[in-house]
Each structure stands twice: as C-alpha cells, then as structure tokens.
Enzyme design. Structure first.
Site, mmCIF file in Angstrom:
data_model
loop_
_atom_site.group_PDB
_atom_site.id
_atom_site.type_symbol
_atom_site.label_atom_id
_atom_site.label_comp_id
_atom_site.label_asym_id
_atom_site.label_seq_id
_atom_site.Cartn_x
_atom_site.Cartn_y
_atom_site.Cartn_z
ATOM 1 N N ASP A 294 23.581 3.573 38.411
ATOM 2 C CA ASP A 294 22.516 3.125 39.074
ATOM 3 C C ASP A 294 21.370 2.725 38.141
ATOM 4 O O ASP A 294 21.011 3.404 37.172
ATOM 5 C CB ASP A 294 22.097 4.321 40.162
ATOM 6 C CG ASP A 294 20.966 3.876 40.999
ATOM 7 O OD1 ASP A 294 21.051 2.931 41.931
ATOM 8 O OD2 ASP A 294 19.960 4.579 40.923
ATOM 9 N N GLU A 337 24.892 -1.443 38.354
ATOM 10 C CA GLU A 337 24.114 -1.998 39.222
ATOM 11 C C GLU A 337 22.680 -2.520 38.508
ATOM 12 O O GLU A 337 21.734 -1.762 38.246
ATOM 13 C CB GLU A 337 23.657 -0.916 40.214
ATOM 14 C CG GLU A 337 22.935 -1.591 41.642
ATOM 15 C CD GLU A 337 21.462 -1.193 41.657
ATOM 16 O OE1 GLU A 337 20.611 -1.977 41.977
ATOM 17 O OE2 GLU A 337 20.874 -0.181 40.856
#
Length: 595
Positions: A294, A337
């Site tokens: 993330d 991401e």
C-alpha cells in the site's frame, strides 16, 4: 539471529529471535528496546506482576524465560524510558493480539497447524503468462452473521461462505485488505499495531491458516494487503516504543503521514529488518501467495509529494526487500499500489528497478471511469481517454484495479458511475467490463462490483446481496460470472499481457461513433473485441481484420439472459478481403474468435 544483518537492514528472519517463542519448558520472550532503562514482562502467567527482563547480546535486547507461560496466555512489555516513566506495550513481534480496545499480545504456537496444500504450492506462479483475476475483499463486510457492529464470521466460517462464491463467480485469486492487527475499524487495517498478528476480529492464527489451506485446496490463491509505510500512533504499540522514536522519524515534518499515522523511518536498518521479516513471515508462516503493498508513492517521494524529492532510503528499502522476497519465493506476487510516474517499478531489482511484479494502473482506472461518467453526446471529445493507456502501457507490467478506493467517500460505486438512469447503467457496465477484461493487464475487482452494488461500501455493513432478487442485478451477476470464466479459459486475454505481439488496435479512430476495436493474441487463439460506447445503434460497421476469413461470435454483452436485447448469440460473420460488417447495439460489446 544475524545481529549485524539486523542493524544494517539485511535480514528477513528477525521474528525467529524476537517475540514470544514457545518451547518444551515454557516460553522465551525477547524485545528490542535500546533506549529503555529497564524492561519487565507482565502477563496472565505472573498475575500481571512484573518479571524483570535481562539485557542480552549488546545490551539493546531484553530477554526472559517463563516456564508457566503457555499458548493462549496474554502478555505485555512494561518499558521504562530514560526518564523513568513506563508504558505497557504489546509485542512488536507478537504472533497474536487481543480484540480492540484491549491491547495485550497473546502467546501463539506456530507448530499446531499443518497445511495440506502441497499440490497448490508446487504449481503456483506469479501469473505473468497466466490468468490473474482478483477478488478484493474486506473480511468484516463481505457477509455478517447479524447487524451488530462486532458481528463477524471467523476465518474458517468465511472459507465456507467465500470459496463457493469465488468459484461460481470466476475469480482465481483473493486479495484481502490488511489483516495485521489494528485498533480502529475505520482504518480498514491500514494503520497497524501488530504487524505479525492476524487480527483477532475473525479468529486465531490457526483459523487463518485453515482459511488459506481451504482456498489453496480449491485452487484459489491468496494475496494479502501489506502496509510497509506507516503505522498507528497508539502509545501501546510501536510509537515511541522504548521512550524514543525507534520505528518512526523523530522530526514532525516527515514523522506523520497525511492520515495522521506515524511514518516508518526506512533509513534505520532495524526498521528495515522489522518490515522485511514481517513480509517474509506472512509468506512463510501462512503460505500467502502474494503481497499488495500500500501507498508506495509515500515511500518513493517524501510525504508522497514529488516536489519534495525522492526518499532514497525508502526506495532502497523497497528494492532490497523485493529482491530478498523474490529470491526466497520466486513464485509469489508482489504488487505496488502506486500512482506516480516514477520509472521501473516493475523492473527487476537486479536491473535497478524496484522489483515489483505488477503496478496498479491508476491512470487507466481514472481515465476509463471518467469516460463512462461522461454523457454520450460528449464522449466523442473524450474518445482518446480509452486509447491513451496503450501509449504508456509497456513501460510497466500493469494490473487493472477497481478497488475499494473507487467505491467509498462520495465516489459512488462502479455501477453508479455509469452515466444515466438506473436502466441505462447496466448495458454500459456490461460493455465497460468487457473492455476491461479484453484490455491487457491482470484484473482486480472489489466485492460487490459483481452484483452491480449501488450503495457505497461501508465497512460496518455486509454487501447488499438482496440485490440478486432483482432481475437486473441477477442478470448482471451472471454476466460477470460468465465473463470471468471466459477470461480464465481464453489465453489471448492473458498469455501475452506484457508482450507487444499480444495486442493490436484494429480501429481506434471512430471518434464520432465512439466505436473501438482491437485484437488479442496467444499462441493458440486470436480474439477480436469490438465496442460501441455510444447511445446509438450502429449498422454495418466495417472492420478490417488482417488474415481473417471469418469472425465467430463467442461473447456478447447484449444477451437477453444478462438483461440485454438479443435472445441468442450472433451467427458467424464471413468477410471479403478481410473486411467484416458488424451490427452493434447501443452500449454494447462483442468478442469474436478469428478463423
């Protein structure tokens, strides 16, 4: 443990030394707290009375062995800072934790569960030339046993509910939002406190292992959301662990993220070793098949802002961690991401890249959804939003994401993003998804997208499965399931995702008609995809397909069984001089195989 490697950020097994380790004659506890003046262990086994820990090795580590400390018992470290004040902390390397708002770590044995997934583990891969169709899920709101806020199914109960749905719906991988223990439900797990502890919301370590074992035995891979950028500010966890900024930056200018959490200080070797060991732990201990990492942009640039420059230490950390993980597990998936234009995200670390297998294509996602928000009359001006992705596509190895971030916070769901009224959204969504699945790149869909969810995602409520009692949504679900299975079964849609020979535009200059056509190829099959994204019927659209004698219809978005107008598949189209005349309904898509 290799202590030099720990300090220099080179090891992946710090958890084998630090934490609580069950032995035949009790449990040994160790923690790293270099600035502490003293450390005590407290727990159920001592009536929560202090058991002094002794300095070991170079004096920065603390250790105690307790004969009466057994698996399932709770414990904490009482850490005294240099000023004499103390705070009770959970174990940074603990394998289990209490359910929030309680904060104790729990002793867990790592040897009590035995996997039976050898066949899966032997054949798994990073899916570079294989289908990768990911179902992203938040465990607590997929389904709930009741409407109570803390009503959740356990890991093993979720296996019984989720696996049949994935098989029916045609997904071969599952991506789970963060499961490392976290205190605030609203953070969805992105602000963690227990980086080695599967959240107790859904059960124990062994129950989570049982879940993964069941997925593997059913042919489903499991990817876990991993957060190596920041952590929760709660004082019982990592923040000021030994009375100083041990895991975080000491300076407020870069010490806190935009979400109010603490940023990891990636220049410290001890922090690198902690995060690398956590990543390795999930892959080793739980047989996880991949990590989606993330907020990578916040590691690449200071505070995620290119204007503030590249954070070289964090970039080096990502490169070295990915290189180490791929060396240990060449068959796992590492996905970033990342919305930046920073180069070589998916280039191998050995060649100077960051070493990820895939990068989320946020540009494709934003451009495509904005196009479908646009009224048909204005799509001619926006026509090349759908061609631009292929202008940069081969710079990285992309994955096409329709994630949880696209269905929350006033953004509307994927179905709601389609232009127009209720009835007009469904044919557009069907055509949109056929475009997504024909476009090069692996696929990811968040739960609820497959039933045409209209309500934005709320982590406190289960998905609106009642929608399947409505014909439009039931037809859409069956369309999505058939499309997913078609994707899994047809190699042109995935075999050469990252080779230029796997994709070719056939027509991308029908600006006034909003028609697009391209071909996907594999070594076994040719597939032609044609799209009409206007609100007008197109009769006798002429398409040239080099080397084709006939086009055989194999999938249509407009079938009556899905909510469309056509009762049956179209007949084979014969062409002259490789030219074919195709009729297209408004908001429709067609796939053909080439003869």
């Amino acid at each position: 443990m290799d202590f030099y490697g720990f300090y220099t950020g080179k090891i992946f097994d710090a958890h084998e030394y630090l934490g609580a380790h069950v032995q035949d004659d009790g449990t040994t506890f160790r923690t790293f707290a270099p600035s502490a003046s003293r450390v005590s262990l407290i727990g159920e086994f001592s009536g929560w009375q202090e058991l002094p820990m002794e300095k070991v090795h170079d004096g920065n580590f603390w250790e105690v062995h307790v004969k009466d400390a057994l698996p399932g018992m709770m414990y904490k470290y009482r850490i005294y800072g240099g000023d004499g004040r103390c705070i009770d902390h959970c174990d940074p390397y603990g394998y289990g934790m209490e359910l929030r708002p309680a904060t104790a770590s729990i002793i867990r044995s790592r040897d009590s569960f035995h996997f039976q997934d050898q066949a899966w583990m032997k054949k798994r891969s990073d899916c570079r030339d294989k289908p990768l169709n990911i179902y992203e899920i938040h465990f607590g709101s997929f389904r709930k046993p009741s409407d109570e806020p803390d009503a959740w199914y356990t890991y093993d109960e979720l296996a019984d509910l989720l696996i049949p749905h994935l098989k029916e719906a045609g997904y071969n991988y599952l991506e789970i939002m963060p499961l490392a223990e976290y205190p605030c439900d609203d953070s969805w797990g992105y602000q963690g406190t227990g980086f080695f502890s599967p959240t107790s919301r859904y059960g124990t370590m062994d129950q989570f292992k049982s879940f993964i074992n069941a997925c593997h035995r059913s042919g489903i891979g499991v990817i876990l959301d991993f957060v190596p950028i920041h952590f929760a500010v709660d004082d019982y966890a990592l923040a000021h662990y030994d009375g100083t900024a041990l895991y975080e930056y000491p300076h407020s200018a870069v010490g806190y993220s935009e979400w109010g959490s603490c940023n990891f200080m990636h220049s410290r070797g001890e922090v690198r070793s902690f995060l690398q060991s956590a990543a390795d732990y999930w892959l080793t201990e739980f047989h996880i098949d991949g990590l989606r990492m993330d907020a990578i942009s916040r590691a690449i640039y200071w505070q995620g802002d290119p204007a503030r420059g590249v954070n070289g230490n964090a970039v080096d950390f990502l490169r070295n961690m990915n290189q180490g993980l791929k060396k240990r597990y060449p068959d796992v998936i590492l996905a970033a991401e990342d919305s930046t234009s920073f180069p070589d995200i998916t280039r191998p670390a050995e060649e100077g890249g960051l070493g990820f297998d895939y990068k989320w294509d946020m540009g494709w996602m934003n451009d495509t959804l904005n196009y479908f928000r646009t009224a048909p009359a204005y799509r001619t001006a926006e026509y090349h939003k759908l061609t631009f992705s292929m202008a940069y596509y081969y710079q990285e190895q992309y994955l096409l994401p329709l994630s949880h971030d696209e269905v929350v916070h006033g953004k509307a769901t994927i179905m709601q993003k389609m232009y127009g009224d209720y009835d007009g959204k469904f044919p557009q969504a069907r055509a949109f998804y056929m475009y997504m699945y024909a476009h090069p790149g692996k696929k990811l869909n968040f739960m609820g997208n497959e039933i045409g969810q209209l309500r934005e995602w709320d982590e406190k409520r289960e998905q609106d499965w009642c929608l399947l009692s409505y014909p439009a949504h039931d037809g859409f679900f069956h369309f999505m399931a058939d499309l997913n299975h078609f994707y899994l079964e047809h190699s042109p849609l995935w075999e050469q995702d990252y080779e230029e020979g796997g994709f070719q535009w056939l027509d991308c200059h029908q600006e006034e008609k909003c028609i697009y056509a391209f071909e996907r190829r594999s070594r076994k099959e040719r597939l032609v995809a044609v799209f009409n994204f206007s609100d007008k019927k197109m009769d006798d659209f002429v398409l040239k397909v080099p080397g084709a004698e006939a086009l055989i219809p194999v999938f249509s978005s407009d079938l009556e069984m899905y909510g469309g107008a056509s009762r049956e598949k179209r007949a084979k189209i014969k062409g002259e001089h490789q030219l074919f005349q195709i009729d297209m309904s408004p908001y429709s898509a067609l796939y053909f195989t080439v003869k």
